[in-house]
Design an enzyme around this catalytic site. Sequence first.
Site, PDB file in Angstrom:
ATOM      1  N   ASP A 319      21.377  50.354   5.027  1.00  0.00           N
ATOM      2  CA  ASP A 319      21.054  51.703   5.490  1.00  0.00           C
ATOM      3  C   ASP A 319      20.862  51.654   6.996  1.00  0.00           C
ATOM      4  OD1 ASP A 319      18.639  50.450   5.825  1.00  0.00           O
ATOM      5  OD2 ASP A 319      17.547  51.615   4.349  1.00  0.00           O
ATOM      6  N   ASP A 321      18.150  52.832  10.107  1.00  0.00           N
ATOM      7  CA  ASP A 321      16.790  53.302  10.396  1.00  0.00           C
ATOM      8  C   ASP A 321      16.660  53.723  11.850  1.00  0.00           C
ATOM      9  OD1 ASP A 321      16.135  52.469   7.787  1.00  0.00           O
ATOM     10  OD2 ASP A 321      15.626  50.453   8.483  1.00  0.00           O
ATOM     11  N   ASP A 409      17.076  56.466   7.271  1.00  0.00           N
ATOM     12  CA  ASP A 409      15.625  56.677   7.302  1.00  0.00           C
ATOM     13  C   ASP A 409      15.202  57.091   8.699  1.00  0.00           C
ATOM     14  OD1 ASP A 409      15.551  55.831   4.677  1.00  0.00           O
ATOM     15  OD2 ASP A 409      14.860  53.804   5.137  1.00  0.00           O
TER      16      ASP A 409
END
Length: 485
Positions: A319, A321, A409
Amino acid sequence: MKRLRPAEAGVSRCDEVKFEDVRLYLVERKMGRSRRSFLTQLARSKGFIVEDILSDAVTHVVSEDSRASSLWAWLKGCELGNLPSMHVLDISWFTDSMREGRPVAVETRYLIQFPTTAVASAAVTVSQYACQRQTTTENNNKIFTDALEVLAEYYEFKEIEGPCLAFRRATSVLKSLPFVVQCLRDLRDLPCLGEHTKAIMEEILEYGRSFEVEQTLSDERYQTLKLFTSVFGVGPKTADKWYRQGLRSFSDVLTEPGIHLNRMQQTGFLHYGDISRAVSKAEARALGSIIDEAVRAITPDAIIALTGGFRRGKEFGHDVDFLVTTPELGRERSLLPDVIDELKKKGFLLYCDYHASTFDMARLPSFSFEAMDHFAKCFLILRLEEGKVEGGLNSSEKDSRGWRAVRVDLVSPPLDRYAYALLGWTGSRMFERDLRRFARLERRMLLDNHGLYDKTKKEFLAATTEKDIFAHLGLEYIEPWQRNA
């Protein structure tokens, strides 16, 4: 009355103990008995524990004889099981610690290093703490670390913390080595390598593989929990519950009438093909541009930083961030909802799980570690168009959609907590764990994503940069790309 032996009379016969996790032993050779007695009393008066007998309980060996060959020959003759983990230090470390009134950082200049070949000399100076090691993305011992990470994950699924942490610490040490381990002799004096780890490595050196690791990889429970936890929103406990219900595949889960997926899990299955595929650095940069544009549409003076593995120099990640904040203290609490609305308006938002800030400085310090900090944050899945990525999307050849879903995120700390949040969210997990452990055990401080608390001074230490935090801890600064522990 029976007379106390030195070992019984030593440690507890002192003033208030301030540094319980630091146990000194002063080597009498060259120092002399009377000077050793004086220095022992001085250290105890400042709250240090000084052992009268050299044993495996000792953490710091201090000597005035800096001739490494004779000192190490004597230490080897003591047959200590814990010698590789001990700091063997010149008297200058002791005098600096007495002047500061606390144990100062164990820097290379204080070490009395074992005199041997280049490889072994490098090995003996490897710290037990990842925050004192430089670990790049270049892993010279991947054949070993891949195997040990399988076993660490296996014990994590079984919720047996001891072996899991032991394998992760061993993996972290091996990743930092500047050489390829070619025989067990290369491991001499390295910290954090237990007998189980060495047995696995010996098997790999002899046969090119580990039979225990192969058995683990073929274990049905391990395979099933690894599959289920690869779904966004499914943790080990949920995965284990599904396994105990007899479920073994995604189709089992999705067709089982008794299973009620929450919104995050539903989204995880819906976009599984995309978000289980690695995100490239080019895709991370494209997402950074999207986030930057959305945030600056709301507050032009925003501060945005890419964190996680990509900040550490990795080419791929699971992912992406970002830290997002603003110079206006308090504004960060309402910033993310506005950013989410902007992303939704632009057609990028596929999923959002927003958590409002619960950060309250008055409730700190926290004396128990919490896995997640209290800053405002949101866990997103964004739609990334192929045209926005230099070199194209990291998609399968059969995918002709021209876009993919990516996990993102966003975390929004107040500006005065920004440096601590940046350090915490950069990782790696083992680096952060050892940074907190070093702060607690070596510095009598508490570190988390919110701040650094000095228990001796009973105050929080201000920091505007990561370098400030390392300086507070007495550590040499480690660049983000050297934190891949």
